[in-house]
Design an enzyme around this catalytic site. Structure first.
Site, PDB file in Angstrom:
ATOM      1  CG  ASP A   1       4.263  -6.821   0.520  1.00 22.82           C
ATOM      2  OD1 ASP A   1       3.625  -5.862   0.025  1.00 22.82           O
ATOM      3  OD2 ASP A   1       5.462  -6.737   0.850  1.00 22.82           O
ATOM      4  CB  VAL A   2      -1.013  -5.163  -1.854  1.00 16.59           C
ATOM      5  CG1 VAL A   2      -2.163  -5.774  -1.084  1.00 16.59           C
ATOM      6  CG2 VAL A   2      -0.493  -3.903  -1.178  1.00 16.59           C
TER       7      VAL A   2
ATOM      8  CE  LYS B   1      -4.498   6.123  -0.363  1.00 17.38           C
ATOM      9  NZ  LYS B   1      -5.028   4.734  -0.405  1.00 17.38           N
TER      10      LYS B   1
ATOM     11  CE1 TYR C   1      -1.886   7.450   1.726  1.00 19.51           C
ATOM     12  CE2 TYR C   1      -2.621   9.730   1.944  1.00 19.51           C
ATOM     13  CZ  TYR C   1      -2.850   8.369   2.096  1.00 19.51           C
ATOM     14  OH  TYR C   1      -4.050   7.943   2.604  1.00 19.51           O
TER      15      TYR C   1
END
Length: 239
Positions: free
Chosen positions: A59-60, A158, A154
């Site tokens: 799980d990053v 990014k 999100y």
């Protein structure tokens, strides 16, 4: 960088573009650590690559899991040369900012931005010890578009990942580059297209082929002069 005999880590490698990137690096001669929370599909990716691949449950968002991932590359294959920060997503899953609780939208920032920063930080020392390495961050056109996005958190993550990439550029022993694709032709994209009405499908963009993304990632890894470089791969309009 010559890829034969090198060691690569790919996060989010259980399915989709992560699996395609892991398989491509394996085909180019790399030993591959397949990292993902999806144990079944992650193990399948490693199986598809062959004996030079190993699956590690990661799980990053967990610092301990990221440390174990890097250690697996060093302990199993003797070093680390390539890190592909591909894990991310969730831009299509609600609720979104500002309706989502702070913990929910903050988790998307962690998944899509800070996890890649931490993985990179952990990879630097073993890359230097291994003689130098390359990091490629997989972002999204959501981070460069100027119009509204259904998930502002999100898109912001990014955008941050893109700027982190250009700001990092190069450290002693490691180059950092990024690819910024549009809608990628993954299994999920195919299912989404299939579920559309004929009219909606005709108006939808053409997804970016996974092989095209993989080609760019491999070129960024190979090119020793590439540092702080961003390659945008937008999807294409039909007609």
């Amino acid at each position: 960088m010559e890829l034969t005999g090198k060691v690569a880590v790919v996060t989010g490698a259980a399915v989709g573009i992560g699996r395609a990137l892991a398989r491509r690096l394996g085909a180019e001669g790399c030993a591959v650590v397949v990292a993902d929370v999806d144990a079944e599909n992650g193990a399948r990716t490693a199986e598809l690559i062959g004996p030079t691949a190993v699956f590690v449950p990661v799980d990053v968002r967990s610092d301990g899991d990221l440390s174990a991932m890097v250690a697996a590359a060093v302990d199993r294959f003797g070093g680390l040369h390539v890190l592909i920060n591909n894990a991310g997503g969730g831009g299509h899953i609600g609720p979104h900012f500002p309706d989502a609780p702070a913990a929910v939208w903050a988790a998307k920032l962690e998944l899509n931005l800070t996890s890649a920063m931490r993985a990179t930080q952990l990879a630097l020392a073993p890359m230097r010890t291994s003689g130098g390495g390359a990091v490629v961050n997989v972002a999204s056109v959501a981070g460069v578009d100027a119009e509204a996005h259904r998930s502002p958190e999100y898109a912001a993550a990014k955008a941050g990942l893109i700027r982190f990439t250009t700001a990092a550029g190069t450290w002693p022993g490691a180059r950092v580059n990024g690819v910024v694709p549009g809608w990628i032709a993954t299994e999920r994209a195919a299912a989404e297209l299939a579920a559309m009405t004929p009219a909606a499908r005709a108006a939808a963009p053409i997804p970016v082929p996974m092989d095209e993304v993989a080609d760019v990632v491999v070129e960024l890894v190979r090119d020793d002069a590439a540092a702080g470089r961003i390659v945008v791969l937008p999807d294409r309009a039909r007609g």
